[in-house]
Write a protein that holds these residues in place. Sequence first.
Motif, short mmCIF file in Angstrom:
data_model
loop_
_atom_site.label_atom_id
_atom_site.label_comp_id
_atom_site.label_asym_id
_atom_site.label_seq_id
_atom_site.Cartn_x
_atom_site.Cartn_y
_atom_site.Cartn_z
N GLN A 153 0.82 -1.21 0.00
CA GLN A 153 0.00 0.00 0.00
C GLN A 153 0.86 1.26 0.00
OE1 GLN A 153 -0.73 -2.89 1.64
NE2 GLN A 153 -2.67 -2.68 2.70
N LEU A 196 -3.42 -1.03 -5.11
CA LEU A 196 -4.07 -1.09 -3.80
C LEU A 196 -5.09 -2.22 -3.79
CD1 LEU A 196 -4.63 2.77 -3.40
CD2 LEU A 196 -2.83 1.40 -2.33
N TYR A 203 -4.70 -1.85 6.16
CA TYR A 203 -3.44 -1.18 6.51
C TYR A 203 -3.44 -0.72 7.95
CZ TYR A 203 0.67 1.79 6.18
OH TYR A 203 1.91 2.35 6.38
#
Length: 347
Positions: A153, A196, A203
């Motif tokens: 990410q 992503l 995350y």
Amino acid sequence: MFRVLYLGWLVAFVFKVLGASWDVSWHFRWIRDDLAPPHMLNTIGTALAVALTIVHWYTGYGVDRTASRLIQWGTGLFLIAVPLDLINHRVNGLDITAWSPSHALLFIGTAFMIAGVIRGWFVGAPAGRTRTVVLTALFGFFLENAIFPSQHQEYGVLGLAAWVRGQPEAEPELLKFAAESLGRPIDLVAIQNFSLPVPDSVYSVYAGVVGMIILIMARIMVGRAGTATAIAVGYLAYRTLIWPLLVVGGFPGSAIPYFLLVAAVAVDLAFLIPLPTYIRPLLGTALITAGVYGGLYLQDLLLEAPPYGPGSWPLAAGLLFASWLVVELLSSRFQLRAPDAAPAEVH
């Protein structure tokens, strides 16, 4: 000999970290290659780790039974995961996400390996500054390994922005391959799924639970004020140092997780408050969760942060609190607290 063995572990982990750091940036530019330079660096570290594992197993030197088993299980799991990952890539081509099962086995194997080395050093090293510094460094490697999958990410958010600007960092061959793997043309949807690929909340919840529980365990075992902050500073200093080296070399950059510094300070603050052992997790969880999500908000405001799902904080807080209680129980049961831990017998 004890210090030589653990110096060897530090060198092995340095090679593995250097290879891993280059590897994730490499894969945001080019299609995967088994013999890519980052893989070779990582292989050097792995070879040294295997050699050290054999020495510990054959001689029994420098480890107690628990440490030896953790190191053996970790190394074995990592070696099993390597061919599985190669087969996965042969069958499925480009592995779109760092969160895949074969990658998870690599991270988990490394985690067991580092945990065993931490245990061995903790019970065998004599008290003193060297013991504290090396133990802190080992937890830094532990944190780096845990945070590694989140770099997807951290690189992805900048990679997606670059593509939107019309300045893609990935080679056209990689963009085409990634889009075809998803059955789409090279468009925003394909690039977003490549950059992503997991929900935003993954995350923040992962960092707020796994990353923070490692810092909490480090503070318990090292037993020094500022331990969590020192580990975060060291990790972020390393990420900050390699960032320009990668970018100057033509590789993509990442959104460095500076929010970890705010969260680490919250960990250390939680241990400064004089509270009973099993009460501290309650207040500490509130402080640390605020540090994680507040730090992410500030980083997103001032610099660039990966998508993090602000509404996921109750889940992160609940999981962190439960994990902290387990850590308190296990650290007491296995004598892993720095002030009152009785050294286990080592050979």
